[in-house]
Design an enzyme around this catalytic site. Sequence first.
Site, PDB file in Angstrom:
ATOM      1  CG  ASP A 141      -2.024   1.017   1.144  1.00 24.72           C
ATOM      2  OD1 ASP A 141      -2.319   1.494   0.028  1.00 24.72           O
ATOM      3  OD2 ASP A 141      -2.594   1.361   2.201  1.00 24.72           O
ATOM      4  CE  LYS A 144      -1.301   3.334  -3.945  1.00 26.27           C
ATOM      5  NZ  LYS A 144      -1.194   2.582  -2.669  1.00 26.27           N
ATOM      6  CG  ASP A 169      -5.618  -0.394  -0.623  1.00 23.32           C
ATOM      7  OD1 ASP A 169      -6.721  -0.770  -1.114  1.00 23.32           O
ATOM      8  OD2 ASP A 169      -5.500   0.662   0.031  1.00 23.32           O
ATOM      9  CG  ASN A 170      -5.007   2.237  -2.968  1.00 21.81           C
ATOM     10  OD1 ASN A 170      -4.183   2.076  -2.066  1.00 21.81           O
ATOM     11  ND2 ASN A 170      -6.149   2.850  -2.772  1.00 21.81           N
ATOM     12  CD  GLU A 199      -8.145   4.845   0.452  1.00 17.90           C
ATOM     13  OE1 GLU A 199      -8.488   3.761  -0.064  1.00 17.90           O
ATOM     14  OE2 GLU A 199      -6.996   5.319   0.320  1.00 17.90           O
TER      15      GLU A 199
HETATM   16  N1  SAM Z   1      -1.229   1.505   4.629  1.00 15.36           N
HETATM   17  C1  SAM Z   1      -1.671   2.796   5.144  1.00 15.36           C
HETATM   18  C2  SAM Z   1      -3.070   2.631   5.697  1.00 15.36           C
HETATM   19  O1  SAM Z   1      -3.892   1.991   5.033  1.00 15.36           O
HETATM   20  O2  SAM Z   1      -3.351   3.142   6.788  1.00 15.36           O
HETATM   21  C3  SAM Z   1      -1.664   3.858   4.087  1.00 15.36           C
HETATM   22  C4  SAM Z   1      -0.350   4.007   3.359  1.00 15.36           C
HETATM   23  S1  SAM Z   1      -0.296   5.390   2.257  1.00 15.36           S
HETATM   24  C5  SAM Z   1      -1.469   4.975   1.021  1.00 15.36           C
HETATM   25  C6  SAM Z   1       1.253   5.147   1.418  1.00 15.36           C
HETATM   26  C7  SAM Z   1       2.471   5.462   2.272  1.00 15.36           C
HETATM   27  O3  SAM Z   1       3.602   4.840   1.695  1.00 15.36           O
HETATM   28  C8  SAM Z   1       2.824   6.942   2.389  1.00 15.36           C
HETATM   29  O4  SAM Z   1       2.856   7.303   3.743  1.00 15.36           O
HETATM   30  C9  SAM Z   1       4.206   7.076   1.738  1.00 15.36           C
HETATM   31  O5  SAM Z   1       5.037   8.016   2.379  1.00 15.36           O
HETATM   32  C10 SAM Z   1       4.744   5.662   1.879  1.00 15.36           C
HETATM   33  N2  SAM Z   1       5.678   5.237   0.836  1.00 15.36           N
HETATM   34  C11 SAM Z   1       5.527   5.412  -0.499  1.00 15.36           C
HETATM   35  N3  SAM Z   1       6.503   4.813  -1.172  1.00 15.36           N
HETATM   36  C12 SAM Z   1       7.322   4.232  -0.256  1.00 15.36           C
HETATM   37  C13 SAM Z   1       8.509   3.445  -0.332  1.00 15.36           C
HETATM   38  N4  SAM Z   1       9.026   3.123  -1.517  1.00 15.36           N
HETATM   39  N5  SAM Z   1       9.067   3.017   0.818  1.00 15.36           N
HETATM   40  C14 SAM Z   1       8.521   3.331   2.017  1.00 15.36           C
HETATM   41  N6  SAM Z   1       7.380   4.064   2.157  1.00 15.36           N
HETATM   42  C15 SAM Z   1       6.797   4.508   1.040  1.00 15.36           C
HETATM   43 MG    MG Z   2      -4.289   2.328   0.000  1.00 14.98          MG
END
Ligand code: SAM
Ligand code: MG
Length: 214
Positions: A141, A144, A169-170, A199
């Site tokens: 998640d 993407k 997800d997504n 969501e």
């Molecule tokens: N899983 C969480 C929830 O459902 O409560 C939501 C996660 S949110 C959609 C995506 C998160 O992934 C963001 O906070 C972003 O900073 C982090 N993120 C994106 N790419 C990443 C990566 N390559 N490594 C670590 N974190 C990453």
């Molecule tokens: Mg998501």
Amino acid sequence: TRSTRPQRLLKAVQEKAMKGDPQSVISTIDYFCRHSEWAMNVGDEKGSILDSVVCEVSPTTALELGTYCGYSTVRIARLLPPGTQLITLEFNPAFAAVARQVIEYAGLHNKVCLVEGASGDMIPKMREMFGIKTFDFVFLDHWKDRYLPDIKLLEGCQLLRKGSILLADNVICPGTPEYLEYVRNSPHYKSMYYKSHLEYTKVEDGLEKSVFLG
Ligand code: SAM
Ligand code: MG
């Protein structure tokens, strides 16, 4: 300076949720996101699908890619059998700081290890850092365009075993076309779609569950 959305979400938790009660933390965040500010948590509707997959797998090793405020971390961790550790990766330090407090407030800090760093850097370190052989369950998640490279990295690092479950997800909104095309057509996976909604909205989205066949 103005507070950020994750900070306001945390404040809602601290003011309204019951300390040590994961379900109350989850409901408080869902209420905040429906009635005050939308946020990119998996949310309650897809969250119940996530719950049922976690219960079915009953993992002893679990990895989450993308922690954000810790909503899905709390959802997953509250269902894990005793002794299971959930490792969750987040590369944004401000989000990680909020998530740590949300997880602690829910009383789940002993079940969760939040690692600050980028998935591409941290996945190859899982074995040396945590002594992980393979993950029973992986929740994807994060951004993407990282889903596909990161499962290929998990495969390459031999962190998946026959029967490991990936839940993404997504896959429709915002969408992960290359990932879907890969897990649906690769002979190394058996994959299925769980239709749901983005969501806190009525827009179609869903989760893709894929079994690694080795
Ligand atoms: N899983 C969480 C929830 O459902 O409560 C939501 C996660 S949110 C959609 C995506 C998160 O992934 C963001 O906070 C972003 O900073 C982090 N993120 C994106 N790419 C990443 C990566 N390559 N490594 C670590 N974190 C990453
Ligand atoms: Mg998501």
